[in-house]
Design a protein around this motif. Structure first.
Motif: not given
Length: 421
Positions: A246-249, A255-260
């Motif tokens: 995680t971390g890029i999206a 700025n995708c939702v936190p669970q992406t």
């Protein structure tokens, strides 16, 4: 079988419909599907006499004028004798998330629906159609939940309709040839698949990325299905463990939702059907945070090892690349969709496996309507029917549970149905 009746088809896209029309909301797609796949194939099959009336349903009817202009400029004005007309839903520029119901209600039993919509909508749209005697082609993954996939299998049987999942890679001549050759390589031992798309796709998928579905459902579904197809009647999946990066999206500028998740890997145990001593391991990885300007839209390759040999497939680099001063080197794949016109100016992509995958469904529905085949016949021919693709959904669903609950998830058969535990 030229005497088969033409098939009336409704194309469901719901959001912008890159795969259906090539239009993304801000103009033509920048991917390798600039004029889409589904719509173009339907327009051509109508020209060739296999398809009759065409409809298209979305959520926002206000987008149809721009879509029609895009189709006129990029398809009708490019190819000879290509009619891009269709009936739209919802009408009058209205917004209606359930417009698909009105559109399906206008169909008759024996007509068809092609579902290329966000993953969470596949099940309700497909079920609504089949309950009304409508044949269904649904994009992968068929459903997000194994329980829903099992219900679609039962519905297709109950209503005597064709239900295919649009796993077009089964019709790639390299993949289908590799599948046949794998049968001579003894017991399964190891499979490793990688598939990715550039970070720019997060702009296209921002409306649903991380909310409605994940990158494993969206991309790994391709190679999980190929592995399941190769191992059909040879081995069964028994256990799934998932891990994610995680971390890029979720960062700038996406700025995708936190669970992406950025990248998801599924580790799957397989058990030989014939030999208790033989167990295999498969690793399926998918990412939508790959580098930009890599010269390919989808990096995709896989490796298969059996007890008597192995197979290596690189679908992204087909020995065909073009370099342009402004954009650099690009690898093209006309084996999927060939967009350049024929010598007579007509569409010339009928041999592409993206086209063939859809045409096979159209042919199957027409044959069933004519009474020359039964829907169950296609289960025996290696087609990606809803019954033949259930283990793909089982693995994907198990992977999502493994990520959410941080545990291994078992897969087993209970009676005639596959379940998770």
């Amino acid at each position: 079988m030229s005497n088969l009746s033409k098939l009336n088809v409704l194309m469901c896209k719901l959001i912008d419909g890159e795969y259906t029309t090539g239009w993304t909301g801000s103009g033509a797609s920048t991917s390798d599907k600039k004029i889409g796949v589904v719509g173009l194939t339907m327009f051509d099959l109508r020209r060739l006499g296999k398809v009759g009336k065409l409809g298209m349903v979305g959520v926002n009817g206000g987008k149809f004028p721009a879509i029609r202009q895009h189709l006129q400029e990029n398809i009708a004005n490019v190819y000879e004798n290509m009619d891009t007309s269709f009936e739209e839903y919802p009408k009058g520029g209205n917004i209606d998330p359930e417009a698909y119901k009105d559109a399906i209600n206008k169909l008759s039993p024996g007509d068809a629906v092609i579902v290329f919509t966000p993953d969470s909508t596949h099940y309700p749209i497909s079920m609504y159609a089949m309950e009304r005697g409508i044949h269904v082609l649904v994009t992968k993954p068929a459903t997000k939940l194994l329980s829903h996939h099992n219900e679609l299998i039962a519905a297709a049987k109950k209503h005597n309709v064709v239900c295919f999942v649009e796993h077009h890679k089964r019709f790639d001549p390299v993949y289908s040839d590799a599948k046949a050759r794998a049968q001579e390589l003894g017991e399964f031992n190891f499979f490793n698949a990688w598939m990715s798309q550039p970070k720019s796709q997060l702009e296209t998928f921002r409306a649903w990325a991380g909310k409605d579905s994940d990158i494993s459902y969206y991309l790994s579904s391709h190679h999980i299905d190929i592995c399941c197809w190769i191992l059909q009647d040879k081995a069964i999946p028994t256990r799934v463990v998932a891990s994610a990066a995680t971390g890029i999206a979720t960062g700038e500028p996406y700025n995708c939702v936190p669970q992406t998740e950025d990248t998801i890997t599924l580790l799957v145990d397989w058990q030989s059907i014939k030999s208790p001593a033989h167990k295999g391991t498969a690793v399926y990885t998918a990412s939508w945070t790959a580098p930009l300007k890599a010269g390919i839209h989808s990096a995709q390759h896989w490796y298969y090892m059996g007890s008597k040999g192995d197979i290596n497939v690189d679908q992204a680099h087909r020995g065909y690349d073009i370099t342009v001063d402004e954009t650099g080197k690009t690898w093209y794949n006309p084996f999927y969709m060939k967009y350049s016109p024929s010598e007579t100016g007509h569409f010339d992509g009928q041999r592409g496996y993206g086209y063939i995958s859809i045409e096979k469904f159209i042919d199957a529905a027409r044959e069933v309507n004519a009474g020359v085949a039964k829907p169950s016949d296609y289960d025996n021919h290696g087609y990606p029917t809803v019954a033949n693709t259930v283990l793909t959904t089982a693995i994907l669903n198990a992977g999502r549970i493994s990520l959410d609950e941080k545990r291994a998830v078992g897969i087993k058969k209970s009676g005639n149905e596959w379940i998770l535990e």
